[in-house]
Design an enzyme around this catalytic site. Structure first.
Site, PDB file in Angstrom:
ATOM      1  N   LYS A  13       0.829  -1.211   0.000  1.00  0.00           N
ATOM      2  CA  LYS A  13       0.000   0.000   0.000  1.00  0.00           C
ATOM      3  C   LYS A  13       0.865   1.263   0.000  1.00  0.00           C
ATOM      4  CE  LYS A  13      -1.995  -1.094   3.886  1.00  0.00           C
ATOM      5  NZ  LYS A  13      -1.209  -2.306   4.197  1.00  0.00           N
ATOM      6  N   ARG A  88      -9.122   0.951   9.811  1.00  0.00           N
ATOM      7  CA  ARG A  88      -8.784  -0.467   9.930  1.00  0.00           C
ATOM      8  C   ARG A  88      -9.843  -1.224  10.716  1.00  0.00           C
ATOM      9  NH1 ARG A  88      -2.840   0.473   9.405  1.00  0.00           N
ATOM     10  NH2 ARG A  88      -1.713  -1.459   9.680  1.00  0.00           N
ATOM     11  N   ARG A 123      11.963  -5.374   4.139  1.00  0.00           N
ATOM     12  CA  ARG A 123      11.580  -3.946   4.132  1.00  0.00           C
ATOM     13  C   ARG A 123      12.554  -3.090   4.925  1.00  0.00           C
ATOM     14  NH1 ARG A 123       5.514  -2.242   5.263  1.00  0.00           N
ATOM     15  NH2 ARG A 123       5.714  -3.414   7.200  1.00  0.00           N
ATOM     16  N   ARG A 156      11.842  -1.828  10.883  1.00  0.00           N
ATOM     17  CA  ARG A 156      10.811  -1.613  11.895  1.00  0.00           C
ATOM     18  C   ARG A 156      10.845  -2.708  12.947  1.00  0.00           C
ATOM     19  NH1 ARG A 156       5.350  -0.350   8.553  1.00  0.00           N
ATOM     20  NH2 ARG A 156       4.515  -1.488  10.330  1.00  0.00           N
ATOM     21  N   ARG A 167       0.239  -9.294  13.584  1.00  0.00           N
ATOM     22  CA  ARG A 167      -0.429  -8.217  12.834  1.00  0.00           C
ATOM     23  C   ARG A 167      -1.418  -8.786  11.818  1.00  0.00           C
ATOM     24  NH1 ARG A 167       4.782  -5.591  10.910  1.00  0.00           N
ATOM     25  NH2 ARG A 167       3.526  -4.262   9.594  1.00  0.00           N
TER      26      ARG A 167
HETATM   27  P1  ADP Z   1       2.331  -1.843   3.236  1.00  0.00           P
HETATM   28  O1  ADP Z   1       2.313  -0.348   3.144  1.00  0.00           O
HETATM   29  O2  ADP Z   1       1.091  -2.468   2.670  1.00  0.00           O
HETATM   30  O3  ADP Z   1       2.660  -2.355   4.609  1.00  0.00           O
HETATM   31  P2  ADP Z   1       4.820  -1.627   1.716  1.00  0.00           P
HETATM   32  O4  ADP Z   1       4.473  -0.702   0.608  1.00  0.00           O
HETATM   33  O5  ADP Z   1       5.619  -1.097   2.849  1.00  0.00           O
HETATM   34  O6  ADP Z   1       3.484  -2.369   2.271  1.00  0.00           O
HETATM   35  O7  ADP Z   1       5.561  -2.893   1.066  1.00  0.00           O
HETATM   36  C1  ADP Z   1       6.123  -3.922   1.876  1.00  0.00           C
HETATM   37  C2  ADP Z   1       7.491  -4.303   1.319  1.00  0.00           C
HETATM   38  O8  ADP Z   1       7.332  -4.920   0.042  1.00  0.00           O
HETATM   39  C3  ADP Z   1       8.425  -3.108   1.090  1.00  0.00           C
HETATM   40  O9  ADP Z   1       9.731  -3.501   1.412  1.00  0.00           O
HETATM   41  C4  ADP Z   1       8.279  -2.802  -0.413  1.00  0.00           C
HETATM   42  O10 ADP Z   1       9.472  -2.234  -0.946  1.00  0.00           O
HETATM   43  C5  ADP Z   1       7.989  -4.181  -0.994  1.00  0.00           C
HETATM   44  N1  ADP Z   1       7.063  -4.167  -2.129  1.00  0.00           N
HETATM   45  C6  ADP Z   1       5.972  -3.366  -2.290  1.00  0.00           C
HETATM   46  N2  ADP Z   1       5.315  -3.677  -3.442  1.00  0.00           N
HETATM   47  C7  ADP Z   1       5.995  -4.716  -3.997  1.00  0.00           C
HETATM   48  C8  ADP Z   1       5.816  -5.497  -5.193  1.00  0.00           C
HETATM   49  N3  ADP Z   1       4.779  -5.296  -6.019  1.00  0.00           N
HETATM   50  N4  ADP Z   1       6.710  -6.483  -5.448  1.00  0.00           N
HETATM   51  C9  ADP Z   1       7.746  -6.711  -4.585  1.00  0.00           C
HETATM   52  N5  ADP Z   1       7.969  -6.009  -3.461  1.00  0.00           N
HETATM   53  C10 ADP Z   1       7.112  -5.027  -3.153  1.00  0.00           C
HETATM   54  P1  AMP Z   2       1.403   0.193   9.307  1.00  0.00           P
HETATM   55  O1  AMP Z   2       2.522   1.172   9.150  1.00  0.00           O
HETATM   56  O2  AMP Z   2       0.198   0.572   8.528  1.00  0.00           O
HETATM   57  O3  AMP Z   2       1.856  -1.222   9.037  1.00  0.00           O
HETATM   58  O4  AMP Z   2       0.983   0.249  10.836  1.00  0.00           O
HETATM   59  C1  AMP Z   2       1.880  -0.088  11.863  1.00  0.00           C
HETATM   60  C2  AMP Z   2       1.151  -0.246  13.189  1.00  0.00           C
HETATM   61  O5  AMP Z   2       0.570   1.009  13.573  1.00  0.00           O
HETATM   62  C3  AMP Z   2      -0.006  -1.240  13.195  1.00  0.00           C
HETATM   63  O6  AMP Z   2       0.405  -2.576  13.400  1.00  0.00           O
HETATM   64  C4  AMP Z   2      -0.837  -0.712  14.371  1.00  0.00           C
HETATM   65  O7  AMP Z   2      -0.260  -1.045  15.613  1.00  0.00           O
HETATM   66  C5  AMP Z   2      -0.684   0.800  14.206  1.00  0.00           C
HETATM   67  N1  AMP Z   2      -1.742   1.352  13.313  1.00  0.00           N
HETATM   68  C6  AMP Z   2      -1.579   1.923  12.095  1.00  0.00           C
HETATM   69  N2  AMP Z   2      -2.735   2.331  11.592  1.00  0.00           N
HETATM   70  C7  AMP Z   2      -3.692   1.991  12.497  1.00  0.00           C
HETATM   71  C8  AMP Z   2      -5.102   2.120  12.550  1.00  0.00           C
HETATM   72  N3  AMP Z   2      -5.802   2.700  11.563  1.00  0.00           N
HETATM   73  N4  AMP Z   2      -5.743   1.656  13.656  1.00  0.00           N
HETATM   74  C9  AMP Z   2      -5.076   1.092  14.675  1.00  0.00           C
HETATM   75  N5  AMP Z   2      -3.745   0.927  14.686  1.00  0.00           N
HETATM   76  C10 AMP Z   2      -3.045   1.376  13.612  1.00  0.00           C
END
Ligand code: ADP
Ligand code: AMP
Length: 219
Positions: A13, A88, A123, A156, A167
């Protein structure tokens, strides 16, 4: 243009949100980023938030909703915004409905648990900006350095395997019911709902989302 991205952690995302922000000049509002920035302030509240995030649990609905309400009031949100990882829970969705925030479309990212683990384990992030990298799929130009600021990237704390699993459990418990809720309400409203297969490359997914946005802008 007001968009919501829904999807389990690691489904890409934030990666897709990055180019949308540049191309359409709307801010990406990620509650995960807002909360991580809150933690940097080292207040009493931030200690609480850090503990919850590091357990892989969801932060209290009121805390995230207050953060979002404050963020949405800023001027840069006038042309629209992209909500990444908010709402969420059904409670959070109801909270923005109550203040009359109208959404144009919702995109759900779908990916298997195996691929989620593979992506999250590689990541790396730049906390202040929310820029996201992957050691194999999207490496920074200089190893472990943010492309724009040159500052070091971090892993992270909640990206460890057992926390990712927690998660994903939280996602199934709270966000899957939200998806059901949205599928039902979008049938009765003007909001469009799309589900995309997030297993493709970043570029292929980008094309898919670009088509969705273009179709919506034409309407
Ligand atoms: P989210 O925001 O849903 O948690 P991220 O955008 O942070 O996901 O993506 C998670 C990991 O996967 C990151 O390290 C990112 O660089 C990688 N990634 C994102 N999209 C793709 C894709 N289409 N193919 C391979 N790796 C990806
Ligand atoms: P994310 O960066 O989206 O993966 O979120 C990291 C962490 O932040 C999650 O695992 C939750 O602990 C918290 N978090 C992010 N967004 C929300 C939300 N909308 N509601 C509750 N917790 C959240």
């Amino acid at each position: 243009m007001r968009i919501i991205f829904i999807g389990a952690p690691g489904t890409g995302k934030g990666t897709q949100a990055q180019w949308i922000t540049d191309q359409y000049n709307i801010p990406k509002i990620s509650t995960g980023d807002l909360l991580r920035n809150e933690i940097l302030k080292k207040t009493e509240l931030s200690k609480k938030i850090k503990k919850i995030i590091n357990c892989g649990k969801l932060v209290d609905d009121n805390i995230v909703t207050q953060l979002i309400k404050k963020r949405i009031k800023k001027k840069d949100c006038n042309p629209g915004f992209l909500l990444d990882g908010f709402p969420r829970t059904v409670n959070q969705a109801n909270a923005i409905e109550k203040i009359n925030i109208k959404i144009d479309f919702i995109i759900e990212f779908s990916l298997t648990e195996k691929l989620i683990l593979e992506r999250i384990q590689g990541r790396r992030i730049h906390v202040e900006s929310g820029r996201v990298y992957h050691i194999i799929f999207n490496p920074p130009i200089i190893e472990n350095k943010d492309n724009i600021t040159g500052q070091p990237l971090t892993i992270r704390d909640d990206d460890k395997e057992e926390k990712i699993k927690k998660r994903i459990k939280e996602y199934k418990k709270f966000t899957v019911p939200l998806i059901k809720y949205y599928k039902h309400t979008t049938k009765l409203s003007n909001i469009k709902y799309y589900k995309i297969d997030a297993s493709y490359t970043t570029l292929e997914i980008k094309k898919n989302i670009e088509n969705i946005i273009k179709n919506n802008l034409l309407k």
